[in-house]
Design a protein around this motif. Structure first.
Motif, PDB file in Angstrom:
ATOM      1  N   SER A  34     -38.620  54.819  -0.721  1.00  0.00           N
ATOM      2  CA  SER A  34     -38.451  54.127   0.542  1.00  0.00           C
ATOM      3  C   SER A  34     -39.294  54.810   1.614  1.00  0.00           C
ATOM      4  O   SER A  34     -39.211  56.023   1.804  1.00  0.00           O
ATOM      5  N   VAL A  35     -40.127  54.029   2.286  1.00  0.00           N
ATOM      6  CA  VAL A  35     -41.015  54.504   3.343  1.00  0.00           C
ATOM      7  C   VAL A  35     -40.745  53.635   4.567  1.00  0.00           C
ATOM      8  O   VAL A  35     -40.666  52.413   4.452  1.00  0.00           O
ATOM      9  N   THR A  36     -40.602  54.253   5.725  1.00  0.00           N
ATOM     10  CA  THR A  36     -40.374  53.486   6.951  1.00  0.00           C
ATOM     11  C   THR A  36     -41.710  53.180   7.605  1.00  0.00           C
ATOM     12  O   THR A  36     -42.520  54.087   7.823  1.00  0.00           O
ATOM     13  N   ILE A  37     -41.948  51.901   7.896  1.00  0.00           N
ATOM     14  CA  ILE A  37     -43.168  51.494   8.599  1.00  0.00           C
ATOM     15  C   ILE A  37     -42.775  50.835   9.916  1.00  0.00           C
ATOM     16  O   ILE A  37     -41.720  50.224  10.026  1.00  0.00           O
ATOM     17  N   THR A  38     -43.638  50.996  10.907  1.00  0.00           N
ATOM     18  CA  THR A  38     -43.439  50.356  12.196  1.00  0.00           C
ATOM     19  C   THR A  38     -44.751  49.701  12.609  1.00  0.00           C
ATOM     20  O   THR A  38     -45.606  50.336  13.225  1.00  0.00           O
ATOM     21  N   PRO A  39     -44.953  48.435  12.226  1.00  0.00           N
ATOM     22  CA  PRO A  39     -46.156  47.727  12.666  1.00  0.00           C
ATOM     23  C   PRO A  39     -46.137  47.561  14.185  1.00  0.00           C
ATOM     24  O   PRO A  39     -45.065  47.488  14.802  1.00  0.00           O
ATOM     25  N   ASP A  40     -47.303  47.496  14.778  1.00  0.00           N
ATOM     26  CA  ASP A  40     -47.427  47.374  16.227  1.00  0.00           C
ATOM     27  C   ASP A  40     -46.636  46.173  16.738  1.00  0.00           C
ATOM     28  O   ASP A  40     -46.806  45.054  16.268  1.00  0.00           O
ATOM     29  N   GLY A  41     -45.738  46.419  17.679  1.00  0.00           N
ATOM     30  CA  GLY A  41     -44.953  45.357  18.291  1.00  0.00           C
ATOM     31  C   GLY A  41     -43.781  44.872  17.471  1.00  0.00           C
ATOM     32  O   GLY A  41     -43.134  43.889  17.832  1.00  0.00           O
ATOM     33  N   GLU A  42     -43.488  45.524  16.361  1.00  0.00           N
ATOM     34  CA  GLU A  42     -42.380  45.112  15.504  1.00  0.00           C
ATOM     35  C   GLU A  42     -41.372  46.242  15.353  1.00  0.00           C
ATOM     36  O   GLU A  42     -41.649  47.393  15.667  1.00  0.00           O
ATOM     37  N   ALA A  43     -40.211  45.901  14.864  1.00  0.00           N
ATOM     38  CA  ALA A  43     -39.175  46.898  14.605  1.00  0.00           C
ATOM     39  C   ALA A  43     -39.499  47.675  13.331  1.00  0.00           C
ATOM     40  O   ALA A  43     -40.165  47.160  12.433  1.00  0.00           O
ATOM     41  N   ALA A  44     -39.014  48.903  13.262  1.00  0.00           N
ATOM     42  CA  ALA A  44     -39.187  49.713  12.061  1.00  0.00           C
ATOM     43  C   ALA A  44     -38.418  49.084  10.908  1.00  0.00           C
ATOM     44  O   ALA A  44     -37.360  48.497  11.106  1.00  0.00           O
ATOM     45  N   ARG A  45     -38.988  49.204   9.699  1.00  0.00           N
ATOM     46  CA  ARG A  45     -38.296  48.699   8.514  1.00  0.00           C
ATOM     47  C   ARG A  45     -38.729  49.515   7.304  1.00  0.00           C
ATOM     48  O   ARG A  45     -39.784  50.147   7.309  1.00  0.00           O
ATOM     49  N   ALA A  46     -37.906  49.493   6.291  1.00  0.00           N
ATOM     50  CA  ALA A  46     -38.187  50.245   5.066  1.00  0.00           C
ATOM     51  C   ALA A  46     -38.863  49.348   4.040  1.00  0.00           C
ATOM     52  O   ALA A  46     -38.502  48.178   3.891  1.00  0.00           O
ATOM     53  N   ILE A  47     -39.855  49.912   3.352  1.00  0.00           N
ATOM     54  CA  ILE A  47     -40.507  49.242   2.227  1.00  0.00           C
ATOM     55  C   ILE A  47     -40.536  50.221   1.057  1.00  0.00           C
ATOM     56  O   ILE A  47     -40.378  51.425   1.238  1.00  0.00           O
ATOM     57  N   GLN A  48     -40.737  49.718  -0.132  1.00  0.00           N
ATOM     58  CA  GLN A  48     -40.916  50.550  -1.316  1.00  0.00           C
ATOM     59  C   GLN A  48     -42.415  50.714  -1.509  1.00  0.00           C
ATOM     60  O   GLN A  48     -43.153  49.732  -1.631  1.00  0.00           O
ATOM     61  N   ALA A  49     -42.911  51.958  -1.502  1.00  0.00           N
ATOM     62  CA  ALA A  49     -44.334  52.225  -1.645  1.00  0.00           C
ATOM     63  C   ALA A  49     -44.529  53.612  -2.249  1.00  0.00           C
ATOM     64  O   ALA A  49     -43.592  54.404  -2.333  1.00  0.00           O
ATOM     65  N   VAL A  50     -45.758  53.893  -2.662  1.00  0.00           N
ATOM     66  CA  VAL A  50     -46.091  55.182  -3.269  1.00  0.00           C
ATOM     67  C   VAL A  50     -46.903  55.995  -2.261  1.00  0.00           C
ATOM     68  O   VAL A  50     -48.021  55.627  -1.925  1.00  0.00           O
ATOM     69  N   PHE A  51     -46.334  57.111  -1.772  1.00  0.00           N
ATOM     70  CA  PHE A  51     -47.024  58.012  -0.851  1.00  0.00           C
ATOM     71  C   PHE A  51     -47.561  59.191  -1.639  1.00  0.00           C
ATOM     72  O   PHE A  51     -46.851  59.787  -2.446  1.00  0.00           O
ATOM     73  N   ARG A  52     -48.822  59.528  -1.406  1.00  0.00           N
ATOM     74  CA  ARG A  52     -49.437  60.682  -2.064  1.00  0.00           C
ATOM     75  C   ARG A  52     -50.328  61.410  -1.067  1.00  0.00           C
ATOM     76  O   ARG A  52     -50.877  60.813  -0.151  1.00  0.00           O
ATOM     77  N   GLU A  53     -50.493  62.695  -1.279  1.00  0.00           N
ATOM     78  CA  GLU A  53     -51.470  63.487  -0.545  1.00  0.00           C
ATOM     79  C   GLU A  53     -52.493  63.945  -1.578  1.00  0.00           C
ATOM     80  O   GLU A  53     -52.236  64.857  -2.355  1.00  0.00           O
ATOM     81  N   ASN A  54     -53.636  63.257  -1.597  1.00  0.00           N
ATOM     82  CA  ASN A  54     -54.649  63.491  -2.613  1.00  0.00           C
ATOM     83  C   ASN A  54     -55.674  64.516  -2.150  1.00  0.00           C
ATOM     84  O   ASN A  54     -56.153  64.444  -1.018  1.00  0.00           O
ATOM     85  N   PRO A  55     -56.050  65.466  -3.011  1.00  0.00           N
ATOM     86  CA  PRO A  55     -57.107  66.396  -2.644  1.00  0.00           C
ATOM     87  C   PRO A  55     -58.464  65.687  -2.659  1.00  0.00           C
ATOM     88  O   PRO A  55     -58.748  64.894  -3.557  1.00  0.00           O
ATOM     89  N   VAL A  56     -59.269  65.944  -1.644  1.00  0.00           N
ATOM     90  CA  VAL A  56     -60.626  65.396  -1.561  1.00  0.00           C
ATOM     91  C   VAL A  56     -61.572  66.508  -1.136  1.00  0.00           C
ATOM     92  O   VAL A  56     -61.181  67.453  -0.453  1.00  0.00           O
ATOM     93  N   THR A  57     -62.834  66.378  -1.529  1.00  0.00           N
ATOM     94  CA  THR A  57     -63.849  67.344  -1.163  1.00  0.00           C
ATOM     95  C   THR A  57     -64.684  66.770  -0.033  1.00  0.00           C
ATOM     96  O   THR A  57     -65.170  65.645  -0.121  1.00  0.00           O
ATOM     97  N   VAL A  58     -64.850  67.566   1.038  1.00  0.00           N
ATOM     98  CA  VAL A  58     -65.651  67.140   2.198  1.00  0.00           C
ATOM     99  C   VAL A  58     -66.564  68.291   2.602  1.00  0.00           C
ATOM    100  O   VAL A  58     -66.249  69.462   2.371  1.00  0.00           O
TER     101      VAL A  58
END
Length: 107
Positions: free
Chosen positions: A18-42
């Motif tokens: 469960s991830v909480t999103i708040t689109p601009d101008g809308e109320a916060a709501r929960a969605i099911q999604a996959v959150f990751r912190e991926n390593p990247v080279t810069v």
């Protein structure tokens, strides 16, 4: 119909949370999604490569219309992010994921 049809739902059910999103101008709501912190080279300022972390959110396409640039995302890790960019995952399935690049913001 693709042989991959339905796979994003299975993957989202197994790896998502469960991830909480708040689109601009809308109320916060929960969605099911996959959150990751991926390593990247810069490259750094001296041209050397360094590894950093890029937070991303993978969301089934049927939810993606709500996630525009600037949408606030709270994945439950104590940090707050906003959507920077959305990219299709490359899956040929109609129900595939859209991958959103995030940046951390102050809540």
């Amino acid at each position: 119909m693709s042989i991959f049809a339905g796979m994003s739902g299975v993957l989202n059910g197994v790896f998502g949370a469960s991830v909480t999103i708040t689109p601009d101008g809308e109320a916060a709501r929960a969605i099911q999604a996959v959150f990751r912190e991926n390593p990247v080279t810069v490259p750094d300022g001296d041209g050397r490569e360094i590894v950093t972390v890029l937070p991303v959110l993978s969301v089934p396409r049927d939810v993606e219309a709500s996630l525009a640039s600037g949408t606030v995302v709270e994945p439950g890790n104590g940090r707050t992010y906003q959507v920077v960019n959305g990219l299709p995952s490359g899956s040929p399935a109609d129900d595939g994921f859209t991958i959103y690049e995030l940046e951390e913001i102050d809540p």
